[in-house]
Design a protein around this motif. Structure first.
Motif, PDB file in Angstrom:
ATOM      1  N   LEU A  44       7.354  15.122  -4.448  1.00 18.51           N
ATOM      2  CA  LEU A  44       7.448  14.715  -3.055  1.00 18.51           C
ATOM      3  C   LEU A  44       6.709  15.692  -2.146  1.00 18.51           C
ATOM      4  O   LEU A  44       6.131  15.295  -1.131  1.00 18.51           O
ATOM      5  N   SER A  45       6.715  16.967  -2.502  1.00 19.86           N
ATOM      6  CA  SER A  45       6.054  17.981  -1.679  1.00 19.86           C
ATOM      7  C   SER A  45       4.547  17.778  -1.590  1.00 19.86           C
ATOM      8  O   SER A  45       3.897  18.351  -0.711  1.00 19.86           O
ATOM      9  N   ASP A  46       3.962  16.977  -2.494  1.00 22.99           N
ATOM     10  CA  ASP A  46       2.541  16.665  -2.386  1.00 22.99           C
ATOM     11  C   ASP A  46       2.252  15.856  -1.129  1.00 22.99           C
ATOM     12  O   ASP A  46       1.113  15.834  -0.644  1.00 22.99           O
ATOM     13  N   PHE A  47       3.276  15.178  -0.623  1.00 21.39           N
ATOM     14  CA  PHE A  47       3.119  14.360   0.577  1.00 21.39           C
ATOM     15  C   PHE A  47       3.711  15.054   1.797  1.00 21.39           C
ATOM     16  O   PHE A  47       3.075  15.173   2.833  1.00 21.39           O
ATOM     17  N   ASP A  61       0.815  -1.214   0.000  1.00 22.12           N
ATOM     18  CA  ASP A  61       0.000   0.000   0.000  1.00 22.12           C
ATOM     19  C   ASP A  61       0.848   1.263   0.000  1.00 22.12           C
ATOM     20  O   ASP A  61       0.404   2.313  -0.465  1.00 22.12           O
ATOM     21  N   LEU A  62       2.066   1.159   0.546  1.00 20.20           N
ATOM     22  CA  LEU A  62       2.887   2.348   0.760  1.00 20.20           C
ATOM     23  C   LEU A  62       4.299   2.149   0.215  1.00 20.20           C
ATOM     24  O   LEU A  62       4.880   1.070   0.360  1.00 20.20           O
ATOM     25  N   LEU A  63       4.830   3.191  -0.391  1.00 22.51           N
ATOM     26  CA  LEU A  63       6.255   3.288  -0.679  1.00 22.51           C
ATOM     27  C   LEU A  63       6.868   4.071   0.468  1.00 22.51           C
ATOM     28  O   LEU A  63       6.394   5.158   0.801  1.00 22.51           O
ATOM     29  N   PRO A  74       1.374   6.758  -0.298  1.00 21.82           N
ATOM     30  CA  PRO A  74       0.392   5.770  -0.746  1.00 21.82           C
ATOM     31  C   PRO A  74       0.504   5.517  -2.245  1.00 21.82           C
ATOM     32  O   PRO A  74       0.547   6.456  -3.048  1.00 21.82           O
ATOM     33  N   LEU A  75       0.540   4.246  -2.620  1.00 22.05           N
ATOM     34  CA  LEU A  75       0.674   3.902  -4.035  1.00 22.05           C
ATOM     35  C   LEU A  75      -0.559   4.307  -4.835  1.00 22.05           C
ATOM     36  O   LEU A  75      -0.482   4.481  -6.054  1.00 22.05           O
ATOM     37  N   THR A  76      -1.682   4.493  -4.160  1.00 22.71           N
ATOM     38  CA  THR A  76      -2.888   4.940  -4.859  1.00 22.71           C
ATOM     39  C   THR A  76      -2.700   6.316  -5.487  1.00 22.71           C
ATOM     40  O   THR A  76      -3.294   6.616  -6.522  1.00 22.71           O
ATOM     41  N   ALA A  77      -1.844   7.150  -4.871  1.00 21.94           N
ATOM     42  CA  ALA A  77      -1.604   8.487  -5.419  1.00 21.94           C
ATOM     43  C   ALA A  77      -0.926   8.403  -6.779  1.00 21.94           C
ATOM     44  O   ALA A  77      -1.177   9.225  -7.668  1.00 21.94           O
ATOM     45  N   PHE A  78      -0.068   7.404  -6.975  1.00 22.18           N
ATOM     46  CA  PHE A  78       0.613   7.235  -8.257  1.00 22.18           C
ATOM     47  C   PHE A  78      -0.340   6.662  -9.301  1.00 22.18           C
ATOM     48  O   PHE A  78      -0.308   7.061 -10.467  1.00 22.18           O
TER      49      PHE A  78
END
Length: 227
Positions: free
Chosen positions: A148-151, A113-115, A184-188
């Motif tokens: 990266l700044s989105d997170f 689920d996560l990187l 979260p991999l869903t963001a990609f």
């Protein structure tokens, strides 16, 4: 920081750890990865979270390479008292460097689920922090890229003055403390519908290279959102 605020921070983190590990409330462990999960309960301050567990599948360091850098490779973490036991990947480049990045080849069919990874810009100057982009490529060649700044912004050096005056310190005031990022991999998948997050083959953290910079990178892996 007041004694009351220090006690409050200790209470929040100790409670999250104990209830997450002993009472099965695993959702509380999110606080250990990212302080913002407990923002309503924490006093205003600068926080750095570094998190690791036995459930995360970490990528072998031998699979990580550097590009566009004057220097790049594993180095002992340089602490104020000297080289530490932990080795981190250090990427340094001069202004105008072409596409500086750290890249890792991963096994295909990664189900998570996560990187996750740890990173730090080795500077106190927030204006000198390079723009960073995380790029994931699947086994079919489709790439998803998210800033990266989105997170969370890239963390800078922590100023650790503990004596009354700076001149009283025998070593540097700053200490490198890498921040753990959980993406979260869903963001990609949302940024690139063709991208398959279950078939990740390449992970890259790329920088703009406009100014000279040094970035520390460590503990790249994949984790589940539920511990």
């Amino acid at each position: 920081m007041t004694a009351e605020d220090q006690r409050r921070i200790a209470e929040v983190y100790a409670s999250a750890y104990l209830r997450g590990t002993l009472s099965g409330e695993t959702e509380r462990l999110a606080i250990l990865r990212d302080h913002r999960a407990a923002a309503p309960y924490l006093p205003e301050a600068e926080y750095v979270n570094q998190y690791a567990d036995s459930e995360t599948a970490y990528v072998d360091e031998s699979a990580i390479t550097a590009a566009g850098a004057v220097e790049g490779g594993p180095r002992p973490l340089a602490l104020r008292s000297g080289p530490g036991e932990d080795e981190v990947f250090e990427l340094s480049w001069e202004a105008g460097a072409e596409n500086p990045a750290v890249t890792a080849e991963t096994a295909p069919a990664t189900r998570a689920d996560l990187l996750v990874f740890d990173a730090l810009a080795a500077t106190e100057d927030t204006d000198a922090v390079p723009e960073a982009t995380v790029r994931l490529t699947d086994s079919g060649g489709d790439t998803a890229a998210v800033p990266l700044s989105d997170f969370m912004p890239l963390q800078t050096l922590v100023n650790g003055q503990y004596l009354k005056a700076a001149w009283m310190h025998p070593a540097a005031l700053t200490e490198p403390v890498l921040q753990t990022y959980s993406l979260p991999l869903t963001a990609f998948a949302q940024s690139e519908p063709a991208f398959d997050p279950t078939e990740i083959e390449t992970v890259s953290l790329a920088f703009d290279g406009v100014g000279a910079a040094t970035v520390l990178f460590d503990d790249l892996g994949f984790a589940s959102a539920e511990e």
